[in-house]
Design an enzyme around this catalytic site. Structure first.
Site, PDB file in Angstrom:
ATOM      1  CB  ALA A   1      17.282  69.908  68.436  1.00 47.95           C
TER       2      ALA A   1
ATOM      3  CG  ASN B   1      16.993  76.307  60.701  1.00 52.38           C
ATOM      4  OD1 ASN B   1      17.209  77.315  61.356  1.00 52.38           O
ATOM      5  ND2 ASN B   1      15.776  75.903  60.418  1.00 52.38           N
TER       6      ASN B   1
ATOM      7  CG  HIS C   1      17.083  64.097  62.600  1.00 53.94           C
ATOM      8  ND1 HIS C   1      16.591  64.732  61.481  1.00 53.94           N
ATOM      9  CD2 HIS C   1      16.663  64.813  63.658  1.00 53.94           C
ATOM     10  CE1 HIS C   1      15.878  65.799  61.874  1.00 53.94           C
ATOM     11  NE2 HIS C   1      15.915  65.860  63.193  1.00 53.94           N
TER      12      HIS C   1
ATOM     13  CB  THR D   1      12.159  53.214  79.460  1.00 51.18           C
ATOM     14  OG1 THR D   1      11.356  52.861  80.585  1.00 51.18           O
ATOM     15  CG2 THR D   1      13.130  52.089  79.144  1.00 51.18           C
TER      16      THR D   1
ATOM     17  CB  CYS E   1      10.166  72.876  61.580  1.00 56.24           C
ATOM     18  SG  CYS E   1      11.322  71.560  61.885  1.00 56.24           S
TER      19      CYS E   1
END
Ligand code: PMP
Length: 382
Positions: free
Chosen positions: A70, A150, A200, A241, A330
């Site tokens: 995110a 959050n 996650h 990739t 965070c």
């Protein structure tokens, strides 16, 4: 160890690991190579995952761009729109309680000359419709607002906020990281143009997420400048990739969430009510922050107004037995900007805890967690 920090991350579902393993072993093809079976298998696994996630969001498969999570999706959308639409305006609206990956992106864009409005929130941490309406100018190119907070768990009235954006012909992005797999997301019903999410938080692997980019009625995709330039993966919007095993994990986690939400959400709500009831019986002056009705199931934010309670000290001393948090994983070094924004003072912020539950928690764990927390508070009051 009792794990009640599911807003930080979740335990990976064993079914997700099982689905991912072949793509770390025998199915190691590069999905964009295409011309032999190994590559085709990888490509079809990626497309199954895309389809699983689009089912959860009720959107089209080609509206999903896989990213590393995110934070990347938020950066991609904000910087990508600011760059692509710079000739149309230089004003972006967000809020003071967003995740750091939005706030720091906006700080960066301010340095580049964009004007950012950080909307204030009400006491429950939500954006009021009128506050948004008043902030719009003829220079506004994007409104980016969190769906569910959050730290507090409070939900924003996203449908109404997105509708205001549409009425004013402004693009609307929502960070849905914490509500994915918890609240129904219906891209057909809510007029958001962009959405960010992460695997996650829904019992999937770390390091993979997605950006939703809406296509309009005639199939035209909203344009934005890529964050990562390079190969033509993800329609040229996100080079590199593809992380096939991670994408497969995200897809499986999304499939499980879609099929099982109606079972595990009532369970999480029951656990939340049990926790709140039991702890309130033991600490009567404790109070819960955020909206207790319009909320993300399982997120509990509470202040314990007992003299000398220091959340960091208590959490550190609980470390081997109970995992809880004092806010966002965070921004561990600074006091929570979210709690500040809802008007909590320094003392209140240092005696505030976030408990976040998942489908893997049990009533026994709730009882034990409360006992452990109270025991540690009594031991480590300063
Ligand atoms: N937005 C919100 C609301 C979040 O809670 C988080 C994770 N804490 C993120 C963005 C960042 O997600 P990721 O870890 O996938 O980069």
């Amino acid at each position: 160890m009792i794990y009640l920090d599911n807003s930080a991350t979740t335990k990976i579902d064993p079914r997700v690991i099982k689905k991912m393993l072949p793509y770390l072993k025998e199915e190691y093809g590069n999905p964009t190579s295409k011309h032999y079976t190994l590559a085709q298998n990888a490509e079809s696994a990626v497309e199954v995952a895309r389809s699983n996630l689009s089912t959860l969001l009720n959107c089209e498969n080609d509206e999903i761009i896989f990213t590393s999570g995110a934070s990347e999706s938020n950066n991609f959308i904000l910087k990508g729109i600011a760059d692509y639409y710079q000739d149309q305006g230089n004003h972006i609206i967000t809020s003071s309680v967003e995740h750091k990956s939005i706030l720091k992106c906006c700080n960066y864009l301010e340095k580049k000359g964009y004007k950012i409005t950080y909307l204030p929130v009400n006491k429950k941490g939500q954006i009021e419709i009128d506050t948004l309406k008043k902030a719009i100018t003829d220079q506004t190119i994007l409104i980016s607002l969190l769906w569910g907070n959050n730290e507090l768990g409070s939900l924003n009235p996203v449908k109404k906020l997105a509708t205001v954006a549409k009425e004013n012909d402004i693009l609307f992005h929502t960070d849905a990281t914490q509500i994915l797999g918890k609240i129904d997301i219906n891209a057909q019903d809510i007029p958001f143009d962009f959405l960010s999410c992460s695997a996650h938080k829904i019992h999937g692997p770390k390091g993979v997420g997605a950006a939703f980019i809406k296509t309009d009625d005639i199939g035209l995709r909203h344009e934005l400048t890529p964050l990562i330039h390079g190969g033509n993966q993800e329609d040229g919007l996100r080079a590199g990739t593809l992380s096939v095993h991670n994408i497969v994990g995200l897809g499986e986690a999304a499939r499980i969430a879609f099929n099982e939400m109606s079972d595990y959400i009532p369970k999480i709500k029951r656990l939340e009510n049990l926790f709140k009831e039991k702890i309130k019986n033991k600490i009567s002056n404790l109070y819960f922050n955020g909206d207790q009705t319009s909320k993300i199931p399982g997120i509990i934010n509470m202040t314990i107004p007992i003299q000398g309670v220091n959340n960091k000290l208590i959490i550190t001393n609980l470390e081997e037995e109970l995992a809880i948090s004092d806010g966002s994983a965070c921004s561990i070094t600074e006091p929570s900007h979210v709690l500040k924004a809802i008007g909590l003072n320094r003392n209140e912020i240092t005696s505030t805890f976030r408990i976040s539950l998942s489908k893997f928690n049990t009533p026994e764990e709730i009882e034990q967690a409360i006992d452990l927390l109270i025991k540690t508070i009594n031991e480590f009051k300063i």
